[in-house]
Design a protein around this motif. Structure first.
Motif, short mmCIF file in Angstrom:
data_model
loop_
_atom_site.label_atom_id
_atom_site.label_comp_id
_atom_site.label_asym_id
_atom_site.label_seq_id
_atom_site.Cartn_x
_atom_site.Cartn_y
_atom_site.Cartn_z
N GLY A 65 0.86 -1.18 0.00
CA GLY A 65 0.00 0.00 0.00
C GLY A 65 0.90 1.23 0.00
O GLY A 65 1.82 1.32 -0.79
N ASN A 66 0.64 2.16 0.92
CA ASN A 66 1.48 3.35 1.02
C ASN A 66 2.68 3.16 1.95
O ASN A 66 3.54 4.02 2.04
CB ASN A 66 0.66 4.54 1.50
N THR A 67 2.72 2.03 2.67
CA THR A 67 3.83 1.76 3.57
C THR A 67 4.98 1.13 2.80
O THR A 67 4.77 0.21 2.00
CB THR A 67 3.39 0.80 4.70
#
Length: 172
Positions: A65-67
């Motif tokens: 994801g955004n991590t």
């Protein structure tokens, strides 16, 4: 100067691989997964002569994801003054954790550092933060601030060094 050319030629060998890599397909803005290599120009604070150094780095990131989680190894031609002698080379092993915001990655980093000094090897810890921005295709630019802590430098005292780095990387 001899160390600079050795570092430059080792980094240049990796550049010979570039023609075999397709850079026509830019990575999507949110895809930070994959390997990378590049170079930095670092400036020291806490070193008696205030010198800068040139580094090469290689790493791998995994986006969920955004991590973004990853690791990096960096080798620096330091040639800098230090208490009781000079630091000739530094090798850093870093873990990175950050958040991706489209073309921008903001991260924190921590790890270990080995400095090859005129008095022998010195070992310490490092921590810092950085930002990376995706340019055209697979190229990124960024900056990083690190604090290095050597708890027992030259067998006598603790020693802290801060670096500020300007970085360029190529992502595979």
């Amino acid at each position: 100067m001899k160390r600079f050319f050795r570092l430059l030629t080792s980094g240049s060998a990796a550049l010979l691989l570039l023609p075999s890599i397709s850079i026509a397909d830019p990575l999507s803005e949110a895809d930070w997964s994959g390997t990378y290599f590049g170079g930095n120009l670092d400036f020291h604070r806490g070193v008696p002569d205030g010198s800068g150094l040139i580094s090469v780095h290689a790493g791998i990131d995994r986006a969920m994801g955004n991590t973004v989680l990853g690791g990096e190894v960096e080798v620096s031609d330091a040639d800098a003054g230090a208490p009781g002698g000079t630091i000739d080379w530094m090798t850093r092993g870093k873990l990175r954790a950050g958040m991706a915001y489209g073309r921008t990655l903001v991260y924190a980093t921590a790890g270990g550092v080995r400095a090859e000094s005129s008095t022998g090897p010195e070992y310490g810890l490092l921590a810092g933060a950085g930002v990376e921005y995706r340019l055209i295709g697979r190229w990124t630019v960024g900056g990083e601030v690190l604090t290095h802590h050597f708890p027992n430098f030259d067998g006598a005292e603790s020693y802290d060094v801060q670096t500020v780095s300007a970085r360029v990387s190529f992502r595979f």
